[in-house]
Design an enzyme around this catalytic site. Sequence first.
Site, PDB file in Angstrom:
ATOM      1  N   PRO A   2       0.703  -1.292  -0.102  1.00 33.87           N
ATOM      2  CA  PRO A   2       0.018  -0.156   0.029  1.00 33.87           C
ATOM      3  C   PRO A   2       0.812   1.125   0.059  1.00 33.87           C
ATOM      4  O   PRO A   2       1.870   1.358   0.658  1.00 33.87           O
ATOM      5  CB  PRO A   2      -0.899  -0.245   1.476  1.00 33.87           C
ATOM      6  CG  PRO A   2      -0.898  -1.608   1.660  1.00 33.87           C
ATOM      7  CD  PRO A   2       0.671  -2.056   1.250  1.00 33.87           C
ATOM      8  N   GLU A   3       0.457   2.032  -0.969  1.00 33.10           N
ATOM      9  CA  GLU A   3       1.253   3.359  -1.050  1.00 33.10           C
ATOM     10  C   GLU A   3       0.358   4.594  -0.502  1.00 33.10           C
ATOM     11  O   GLU A   3      -0.616   4.346   0.226  1.00 33.10           O
ATOM     12  CB  GLU A   3       1.709   3.897  -2.295  1.00 33.10           C
ATOM     13  CG  GLU A   3       2.660   2.495  -2.791  1.00 33.10           C
ATOM     14  CD  GLU A   3       3.320   2.705  -4.277  1.00 33.10           C
ATOM     15  OE1 GLU A   3       2.976   3.854  -5.006  1.00 33.10           O
ATOM     16  OE2 GLU A   3       3.399   1.705  -4.890  1.00 33.10           O
ATOM     17  N   LYS A  57       3.220   6.786   4.793  1.00 33.39           N
ATOM     18  CA  LYS A  57       2.219   5.543   4.741  1.00 33.39           C
ATOM     19  C   LYS A  57       2.123   5.153   6.074  1.00 33.39           C
ATOM     20  O   LYS A  57       1.503   3.975   6.326  1.00 33.39           O
ATOM     21  CB  LYS A  57       3.032   4.562   3.997  1.00 33.39           C
ATOM     22  CG  LYS A  57       3.630   4.824   2.664  1.00 33.39           C
ATOM     23  CD  LYS A  57       4.359   3.608   2.081  1.00 33.39           C
ATOM     24  CE  LYS A  57       4.977   4.158   0.708  1.00 33.39           C
ATOM     25  NZ  LYS A  57       5.720   2.955  -0.132  1.00 33.39           N
ATOM     26  N   ARG A 259      12.718  -4.370  -7.870  1.00 27.98           N
ATOM     27  CA  ARG A 259      11.813  -3.490  -8.020  1.00 27.98           C
ATOM     28  C   ARG A 259      11.377  -3.766  -9.541  1.00 27.98           C
ATOM     29  O   ARG A 259      12.157  -3.349 -10.331  1.00 27.98           O
ATOM     30  CB  ARG A 259      11.913  -2.152  -7.466  1.00 27.98           C
ATOM     31  CG  ARG A 259      12.127  -1.972  -5.989  1.00 27.98           C
ATOM     32  CD  ARG A 259      10.692  -2.106  -5.374  1.00 27.98           C
ATOM     33  NE  ARG A 259      11.110  -1.526  -3.909  1.00 27.98           N
ATOM     34  CZ  ARG A 259       9.929  -1.417  -3.172  1.00 27.98           C
ATOM     35  NH1 ARG A 259       8.495  -1.223  -3.763  1.00 27.98           N
ATOM     36  NH2 ARG A 259      10.192  -0.734  -1.979  1.00 27.98           N
TER      37      ARG A 259
END
EC number: 3.2.2.23
Length: 269
Positions: A2-3, A57, A259
Amino acid sequence: MPELPEVETSRRGIEPHLVGATILHAHIRNGRLRWPVSDEIYRLSDTPVLSVQRRAKYLLLELPDGWIIIHLGMSGSLRILSEALPAEKHDHVDLVMSNGKILRYTDPRRFGAWLWTKELEGHNVLAHLGPEPLSDEFNGEYLQQKCAKKKTAIKPWLMDNKLVVGVGNIYASESLFAAGIHPDRLASSLSTAECDLLAQVIKAVLLRSIEQGGTTLKDFLQSDGKPGYFAQELQVYGRKGEPCRVCGTPIVATKHAQRATFYCRHCQK
């Protein structure tokens, strides 16, 4: 993971059900998260919730004597339940509220966190963070200043919380596409105009995702149990080999430091 849009969506979803209500008690089924659930959370009893805030976050629940700091980790989500539904395997924390609601934390990978602090200022997880991307402090002038001598690629630099918080892999990829900037460009090579545009599109992409309830790719759910719908609007992220929605060129995927990076060879220079 989650960003910022997913965390802000969670904040907006849980706030009306928590603020003004009292935590009757916390039910911790599995406290072995990224860090052990703080002892103070186990002992919560008849504790009013004063506010629900966000920094980067992290979700911040303000209580009379301190703060609960919540991080969703890689796969966490928060839901508001109207009744005590049977807990499933990955439902680790419940806050039972005086208004009949339950705040339930679910985290299959257990990389999240529930921490306690008396004071937010100086807490190690909140120290050394850059500005919020939706704040006035984050703008083209700031971005150019921070990029001017940075001899690293722009995409990982955008994901560095010391530069700006909350812009993770999804939104860095989407923002660079919207700005027409190749993710491997050196940060120091960006012009004034490109920095201005990039700061603007980061704000626009994040705001649009918040409007759509964030992005659900696997685990994230909104507080009402619904997925985030921004995944339907993704331009490059997760679209390897599919045609660019602008020019038709197949989207490229590369990987750096574990990534994935997605971009269009034609649209991004």
